[in-house]
Design a protein around this motif. Sequence first.
Motif, PDB file in Angstrom:
ATOM      1  N   ASP A   1      48.304 -47.381 -20.018  1.00 24.47           N
ATOM      2  CA  ASP A   1      49.624 -46.807 -20.239  1.00 24.47           C
ATOM      3  C   ASP A   1      50.508 -47.832 -20.932  1.00 24.47           C
ATOM      4  OD1 ASP A   1      50.419 -48.634 -18.355  1.00 24.47           O
ATOM      5  OD2 ASP A   1      50.570 -47.170 -16.715  1.00 24.47           O
ATOM      6  N   ASP A   2      51.809 -47.504 -21.082  1.00 21.82           N
ATOM      7  CA  ASP A   2      52.715 -48.387 -21.816  1.00 21.82           C
ATOM      8  C   ASP A   2      52.887 -49.738 -21.154  1.00 21.82           C
ATOM      9  OD1 ASP A   2      53.046 -46.422 -23.660  1.00 21.82           O
ATOM     10  OD2 ASP A   2      54.889 -45.607 -22.756  1.00 21.82           O
ATOM     11  N   ASN A   3      52.608 -49.822 -19.856  1.00 22.56           N
ATOM     12  CA  ASN A   3      52.736 -51.090 -19.141  1.00 22.56           C
ATOM     13  C   ASN A   3      51.435 -51.877 -19.135  1.00 22.56           C
ATOM     14  OD1 ASN A   3      55.450 -50.610 -18.402  1.00 22.56           O
ATOM     15  ND2 ASN A   3      54.740 -49.233 -16.763  1.00 22.56           N
ATOM     16  N   GLY A   4      50.387 -51.326 -19.784  1.00 22.13           N
ATOM     17  CA  GLY A   4      49.123 -52.048 -19.863  1.00 22.13           C
ATOM     18  C   GLY A   4      48.208 -51.805 -18.693  1.00 22.13           C
ATOM     19  N   ALA A   5      48.595 -50.937 -17.743  1.00 20.14           N
ATOM     20  CA  ALA A   5      47.762 -50.703 -16.561  1.00 20.14           C
ATOM     21  C   ALA A   5      46.620 -49.752 -16.910  1.00 20.14           C
ATOM     22  CB  ALA A   5      48.609 -50.101 -15.431  1.00 20.14           C
ATOM     23  N   ALA A   6      45.426 -50.038 -16.425  1.00 18.42           N
ATOM     24  CA  ALA A   6      44.270 -49.183 -16.690  1.00 18.42           C
ATOM     25  C   ALA A   6      44.277 -47.991 -15.743  1.00 18.42           C
ATOM     26  CB  ALA A   6      42.984 -49.979 -16.519  1.00 18.42           C
ATOM     27  N   TYR A   7      43.893 -46.820 -16.267  1.00 22.23           N
ATOM     28  CA  TYR A   7      43.792 -45.646 -15.421  1.00 22.23           C
ATOM     29  C   TYR A   7      42.691 -44.759 -15.963  1.00 22.23           C
ATOM     30  CZ  TYR A   7      46.287 -43.124 -19.101  1.00 22.23           C
ATOM     31  OH  TYR A   7      46.637 -42.565 -20.295  1.00 22.23           O
ATOM     32  N   GLY A   8      42.283 -43.807 -15.196  1.00 25.87           N
ATOM     33  CA  GLY A   8      41.217 -42.892 -15.582  1.00 25.87           C
ATOM     34  C   GLY A   8      41.041 -41.849 -14.513  1.00 25.87           C
ATOM     35  N   PRO A   9      39.972 -41.061 -14.582  1.00 24.91           N
ATOM     36  CA  PRO A   9      39.757 -40.036 -13.561  1.00 24.91           C
ATOM     37  C   PRO A   9      39.654 -40.641 -12.167  1.00 24.91           C
ATOM     38  CG  PRO A   9      38.279 -39.716 -15.438  1.00 24.91           C
ATOM     39  CD  PRO A   9      38.927 -41.049 -15.624  1.00 24.91           C
ATOM     40  N   VAL A  10      40.147 -39.892 -11.187  1.00 23.46           N
ATOM     41  CA  VAL A  10      40.072 -40.324  -9.785  1.00 23.46           C
ATOM     42  C   VAL A  10      38.727 -39.866  -9.230  1.00 23.46           C
ATOM     43  CG1 VAL A  10      41.128 -40.190  -7.502  1.00 23.46           C
ATOM     44  CG2 VAL A  10      42.558 -40.082  -9.565  1.00 23.46           C
ATOM     45  N   PRO A  11      37.934 -40.769  -8.659  1.00 28.83           N
ATOM     46  CA  PRO A  11      36.646 -40.344  -8.085  1.00 28.83           C
ATOM     47  C   PRO A  11      36.840 -39.390  -6.906  1.00 28.83           C
ATOM     48  CG  PRO A  11      36.727 -42.735  -8.370  1.00 28.83           C
ATOM     49  CD  PRO A  11      38.121 -42.229  -8.567  1.00 28.83           C
ATOM     50  N   ILE A  12      35.965 -38.375  -6.829  1.00 27.63           N
ATOM     51  CA  ILE A  12      35.955 -37.502  -5.650  1.00 27.63           C
ATOM     52  C   ILE A  12      35.500 -38.344  -4.461  1.00 27.63           C
ATOM     53  CG2 ILE A  12      34.843 -35.509  -4.588  1.00 27.63           C
ATOM     54  CD1 ILE A  12      36.465 -34.475  -6.793  1.00 27.63           C
ATOM     55  N   GLY A  13      36.398 -38.607  -3.524  1.00 27.19           N
ATOM     56  CA  GLY A  13      36.060 -39.464  -2.394  1.00 27.19           C
ATOM     57  C   GLY A  13      37.291 -39.848  -1.603  1.00 27.19           C
ATOM     58  N   PRO A  14      37.228 -40.955  -0.855  1.00 20.74           N
ATOM     59  CA  PRO A  14      38.309 -41.330   0.065  1.00 20.74           C
ATOM     60  C   PRO A  14      39.672 -41.506  -0.600  1.00 20.74           C
ATOM     61  CG  PRO A  14      36.334 -42.608   0.531  1.00 20.74           C
ATOM     62  CD  PRO A  14      36.055 -41.847  -0.722  1.00 20.74           C
ATOM     63  N   ARG A  15      39.702 -42.097  -1.827  1.00 11.95           N
ATOM     64  CA  ARG A  15      40.997 -42.306  -2.469  1.00 11.95           C
ATOM     65  C   ARG A  15      41.668 -40.969  -2.782  1.00 11.95           C
ATOM     66  NH1 ARG A  15      41.321 -44.923  -8.247  1.00 11.95           N
ATOM     67  NH2 ARG A  15      39.319 -45.708  -7.508  1.00 11.95           N
ATOM     68  N   LEU A  16      40.890 -40.001  -3.266  1.00  4.58           N
ATOM     69  CA  LEU A  16      41.451 -38.683  -3.568  1.00  4.58           C
ATOM     70  C   LEU A  16      41.902 -37.990  -2.287  1.00  4.58           C
ATOM     71  CD1 LEU A  16      42.102 -36.505  -5.617  1.00  4.58           C
ATOM     72  CD2 LEU A  16      39.741 -35.701  -5.457  1.00  4.58           C
ATOM     73  N   ILE A  17      41.172 -38.171  -1.217  1.00  4.12           N
ATOM     74  CA  ILE A  17      41.580 -37.603   0.081  1.00  4.12           C
ATOM     75  C   ILE A  17      42.968 -38.120   0.463  1.00  4.12           C
ATOM     76  CG2 ILE A  17      41.124 -37.767   2.568  1.00  4.12           C
ATOM     77  CD1 ILE A  17      39.372 -35.730   1.453  1.00  4.12           C
ATOM     78  N   ARG A  18      43.208 -39.413   0.282  1.00  2.00           N
ATOM     79  CA  ARG A  18      44.517 -39.996   0.616  1.00  2.00           C
ATOM     80  C   ARG A  18      45.621 -39.391  -0.251  1.00  2.00           C
ATOM     81  NH1 ARG A  18      44.128 -46.290   0.194  1.00  2.00           N
ATOM     82  NH2 ARG A  18      46.313 -46.082   0.814  1.00  2.00           N
ATOM     83  N   ILE A  19      45.317 -39.215  -1.540  1.00  2.00           N
ATOM     84  CA  ILE A  19      46.313 -38.636  -2.447  1.00  2.00           C
ATOM     85  C   ILE A  19      46.650 -37.210  -2.019  1.00  2.00           C
ATOM     86  CG2 ILE A  19      46.694 -37.848  -4.819  1.00  2.00           C
ATOM     87  CD1 ILE A  19      45.016 -40.251  -5.749  1.00  2.00           C
ATOM     88  N   LEU A  20      45.642 -36.423  -1.688  1.00  2.00           N
ATOM     89  CA  LEU A  20      45.872 -35.044  -1.281  1.00  2.00           C
ATOM     90  C   LEU A  20      46.674 -34.973   0.022  1.00  2.00           C
ATOM     91  CD1 LEU A  20      42.404 -33.425  -2.095  1.00  2.00           C
ATOM     92  CD2 LEU A  20      44.510 -33.293  -3.426  1.00  2.00           C
ATOM     93  N   ALA A  21      46.442 -35.920   0.924  1.00  2.00           N
ATOM     94  CA  ALA A  21      47.197 -35.930   2.184  1.00  2.00           C
ATOM     95  C   ALA A  21      48.684 -36.176   1.916  1.00  2.00           C
ATOM     96  CB  ALA A  21      46.636 -37.004   3.116  1.00  2.00           C
ATOM     97  N   VAL A  22      48.969 -37.092   0.993  1.00  2.00           N
ATOM     98  CA  VAL A  22      50.371 -37.368   0.647  1.00  2.00           C
ATOM     99  C   VAL A  22      51.002 -36.142  -0.027  1.00  2.00           C
ATOM    100  CG1 VAL A  22      51.888 -38.776  -0.794  1.00  2.00           C
ATOM    101  CG2 VAL A  22      50.030 -39.855   0.474  1.00  2.00           C
ATOM    102  N   ALA A  23      50.249 -35.501  -0.930  1.00  2.00           N
ATOM    103  CA  ALA A  23      50.767 -34.313  -1.609  1.00  2.00           C
ATOM    104  C   ALA A  23      51.081 -33.198  -0.614  1.00  2.00           C
ATOM    105  CB  ALA A  23      49.761 -33.830  -2.651  1.00  2.00           C
ATOM    106  N   PHE A  24      50.215 -33.020   0.383  1.00  2.00           N
ATOM    107  CA  PHE A  24      50.467 -31.982   1.374  1.00  2.00           C
ATOM    108  C   PHE A  24      51.726 -32.305   2.177  1.00  2.00           C
ATOM    109  CE2 PHE A  24      50.014 -29.925   5.500  1.00  2.00           C
ATOM    110  CZ  PHE A  24      49.724 -28.613   5.122  1.00  2.00           C
TER     111      PHE A  24
END
Length: 443
Positions: free
Chosen positions: A5-28
């Motif tokens: 991104d504009d700040n130079g941070a790397a990003y890409g698809p989120v793996p199906i797994g624990p990290r995505l579970i945490r994101i979904l919990a916050v969204a809920f």
Amino acid sequence: MGKADDNGAAYGPVPIGPRLIRILAVAFAARIGVLLEGVTGIGKSEIYKQIAEELDVEVRVVNLCVLEPADLVGLPIVKAEETIYARPRNLPADGRGIVVIEELNRAEQYIQNPALELLTTGRIHEYQLPPGWIVCATINPPGGDYNVKPLDPAMMDRFLYLKVCADRLDWIDWARSAGIHPAILAVAGSHDRFLEEVSPRRWAKASQLLAALSLEDLDDVDFLRPLLHGLLPPAWVETVLETLQARRVADEIDVEALLCEYDADPDLRQAVQAFRGSGRTDGLDEITHRLTGLVQGPRLAELIAERKFSLRALEHLLGDLPGDHREQVQEALGRNPAACGRIDLTAEHVLRDYRGSKAARKVDSWIKDPLKQYRVGLLVTALCQYVRRHPDLEGLRDCRATVFNLGYFLWQIGPKRAEPLAETLRHHGIEPILPDRPRRKPR
């Protein structure tokens, strides 16, 4: 590598797994709908079901591709000279949960429009989504083999939009708990490209097929090849067949003989060395799995009582196992109290004048020897047993020499090996006194 991104941070698809579970919990918790984009068969809908189970809420999955408008909008009813719409049965009336709309960008426009209305406003005609629910969706990426319809960018802005992908290591963790066939697990563990050509869904179906087969079927390659080819590309079919063959050979190895006769039986040594020499980690995985079950179970005590179990045989075997397999066997054996009597140190050696003693020097030699790490584990297990069974815990706590010796031993073996003993001491209120200097770096 992901994009930047504009700040130079790397990003890409989120793996199906624990990290995505945490994101979904916050969204809920924030009551924000989530839109997951990813190729078919990677587990997008399943991850919603998993987070619903973890949050102890309901989940309703609605596949737009098999619905007619009335299935989502409801049938019109004339009431008091007005037309209203009945609530569709597949939408909730109360409670808490997640409505998952599948195939949002593959549905026809006439069913996509009311779905988008539900996603953005929580309403369809008279129906109002209960406050404890959020609406999420799955879509497939544009291009490739998918016949998809683009979504309005303004619509996309209303969601937490995430591109997702399958991750091999996360899938392996899930597969172990889901009962995936050991041959499929072995293939996943030894091939980095495991999920690049075959979706997780297809691998799970291949596992179901293998689990349904008889031993006779599993031995019939001419039968297995076309059966698996219905799910897998030819190269992966051959990989699975080779893995099944290696597992059959590994199954024929007598693991009790490995612990009792390995140093004296050239045929046993040749069989194990052949797996390692050919790089067949799947066969070594099977041998290691059976070995760990044996050394941590009650059968080991019987082999010891029968004077069959041999440390010499064990250490010759450990020398022929790759490092990760060797570590698994040693960790399992080190936790079995039945084997504590086979090493020539006891808990009393540690508790009495330990620092600078012959016993301490022997422990140092075990730490440095990759084939004798299990002996340190057994001494830790013996000390845990000693503390748990001690008739005078108060006297043990108050004995300054004892807590000094325990502290030196914990410092000597390092935090990872020491954790079971440290936890036992904490549980029984014993505070070891650690040496007042930094721990030596391992050579």
